[in-house]
Design an enzyme around this catalytic site. Structure first.
Site, PDB file in Angstrom:
ATOM      1  N   ASN A 112      45.592  44.889  39.541  1.00 28.58           N
ATOM      2  CA  ASN A 112      44.581  45.175  38.873  1.00 28.58           C
ATOM      3  C   ASN A 112      43.918  44.325  39.269  1.00 28.58           C
ATOM      4  OD1 ASN A 112      43.517  44.203  35.948  1.00 28.58           O
ATOM      5  ND2 ASN A 112      45.269  43.061  35.317  1.00 28.58           N
ATOM      6  N   TRP A 113      42.609  44.779  39.204  1.00 29.86           N
ATOM      7  CA  TRP A 113      40.890  44.007  39.333  1.00 29.86           C
ATOM      8  C   TRP A 113      40.360  43.354  38.157  1.00 29.86           C
ATOM      9  CZ3 TRP A 113      38.046  48.066  42.591  1.00 29.86           C
ATOM     10  CH2 TRP A 113      38.729  47.967  44.194  1.00 29.86           C
ATOM     11  N   GLU A 163      55.293  41.064  32.462  1.00 31.38           N
ATOM     12  CA  GLU A 163      54.211  40.364  32.934  1.00 31.38           C
ATOM     13  C   GLU A 163      54.535  38.807  32.532  1.00 31.38           C
ATOM     14  OE1 GLU A 163      50.823  42.093  34.818  1.00 31.38           O
ATOM     15  OE2 GLU A 163      50.178  41.526  33.124  1.00 31.38           O
ATOM     16  N   SER A 165      51.889  37.033  39.899  1.00 30.46           N
ATOM     17  CA  SER A 165      52.150  35.850  40.647  1.00 30.46           C
ATOM     18  C   SER A 165      52.788  36.650  42.130  1.00 30.46           C
ATOM     19  CB  SER A 165      52.286  34.460  41.111  1.00 30.46           C
ATOM     20  OG  SER A 165      51.792  33.793  40.148  1.00 30.46           O
ATOM     21  N   GLY A 173      47.490  41.564  40.111  1.00 29.45           N
ATOM     22  CA  GLY A 173      46.014  40.563  40.107  1.00 29.45           C
ATOM     23  C   GLY A 173      45.666  40.153  41.477  1.00 29.45           C
ATOM     24  N   GLY A 174      45.682  38.803  41.439  1.00 27.34           N
ATOM     25  CA  GLY A 174      44.870  38.078  42.446  1.00 27.34           C
ATOM     26  C   GLY A 174      45.404  39.091  43.632  1.00 27.34           C
TER      27      GLY A 174
HETATM   28  P1  13P Z   1      48.624  37.457  39.361  1.00 25.22           P
HETATM   29  O1  13P Z   1      48.767  38.310  39.951  1.00 25.22           O
HETATM   30  O2  13P Z   1      46.643  36.828  39.948  1.00 25.22           O
HETATM   31  O3  13P Z   1      49.255  36.048  38.663  1.00 25.22           O
HETATM   32  O4  13P Z   1      47.787  38.006  37.785  1.00 25.22           O
HETATM   33  C1  13P Z   1      49.080  39.160  37.427  1.00 25.22           C
HETATM   34  C2  13P Z   1      48.233  40.489  36.630  1.00 25.22           C
HETATM   35  O5  13P Z   1      48.020  39.831  34.973  1.00 25.22           O
HETATM   36  C3  13P Z   1      48.604  41.707  36.835  1.00 25.22           C
HETATM   37  O6  13P Z   1      48.011  41.976  35.453  1.00 25.22           O
END
Ligand code: 13P
Length: 252
Positions: free
Chosen positions: A9-10, A169, A215, A236-237
């Site tokens: 998820n960018w 999540e 994370s 995400g990141g």
């Molecule tokens: P992170 O991996 O940056 O914690 O984000 C998770 C997220 O919200 C994926 O949808």
């Protein structure tokens, strides 16, 4: 059984040029094959979907959006419809992300309409659910998460429910580096699967993939993916950097 799904998820990152560069790196690694059978999905911002679609069309990497509105078309300034996403080759759409819920005020009823609309148009929803830190501290994590699950899937037939991907999540784990322990994540995933079994039957519960998000990094993905009810990751990141995302895709 369930094919693991690793999804990126960018969020609101990457210009078109940056998105193309990242996808080209992911395609190069995909050509070398993965550690074992798994599906890979990227969900770039809306502006990058159309330019990325031809690059991904004949590849093993699927394309998804991060949100949509539920109507087919209409006077909804600033919105994107499921018809438009299908039109350009999206197969998935993330729905109900906690950032949509918290920052943009989306509630379960709206998310439920979006889930129905996605399925109607042949898009696979990646439905996000999960509790906040105060909710967890109050001992309400499971009640909140299963409440979101049931409200978001309200009115689906068992056949439709089979076509949904879920993502647990926990909000306190998103973007914080503070991931759920594999044991805590597994406990919630098992509770989600038990709720699916009671609502739709064991067959459906066994078929639906439940991803973990919050994370997920190269150094914690192996332990998370070793859990029996964790069927993938919503990243995400770490999905914004090719080397990190490729390492996560190739979890052991
Ligand atoms: P992170 O991996 O940056 O914690 O984000 C998770 C997220 O919200 C994926 O949808």
């Amino acid at each position: 059984m369930r094919t693991p799904l690793i999804a990126g998820n960018w969020k609101m990152y990457k210009t078109v040029a940056e998105a193309v560069e990242l996808v080209e790196a992911l395609l190069t690694s995909a050509e070398q094959g993965y550690a074992s059978e798994r599906e890979v999905l990227v969900c770039p911002p809306f502006t990058a979907l159309y330019p990325l679609a031809p690059l991904l069309a004949d590849s093993s990497i699927a394309l998804g959006a991060q949100n949509m509105y539920h109507a087919d078309e209409g006077a909804f300034t600033g919105e994107i419809s499921p018809v438009m996403l299908k039109d350009i080759g999206c197969r998935y759409v993330i729905l109900g992300h906690s950032e949509r819920r918290q920052i943009f005020g989306e509630d379960d009823a709206l998310i439920n309409r979006k889930v129905h609309a996605a399925l109607k148009h042949g898009l696979t929803p990646v439905l996000c659910i999960g509790e906040t830190k105060p909710q967890r501290d109050a001992g309400d994590a499971e009640t909140v998460t299963l409440g979101q699950l049931r409200a978001s899937l309200h009115g689906l037939s068992a056949t439709q429910a089979r076509g949904v991907v879920l993502a647990y999540e926990p909000v306190w784990a998103i973007g914080t580096g503070d991931t759920a322990t594999p044991a805590d994540a597994q406990a919630m995933h098992a509770a989600i699967r038990a709720a699916l079994a009671s609502d739709y039957g064991q067959d459906i519960a066994d078929a639906v993939r439940v991803l973990y998000g919050g994370s997920v990094k190269p150094d914690n993905v192996d332990a998370l993916m070793a859990q029996p009810d964790i069927d993938g990751a919503l990243v995400g990141g770490a999905s914004l950097k090719a080397d990190q995302f490729v390492r996560i895709i190739n979890y052991q």
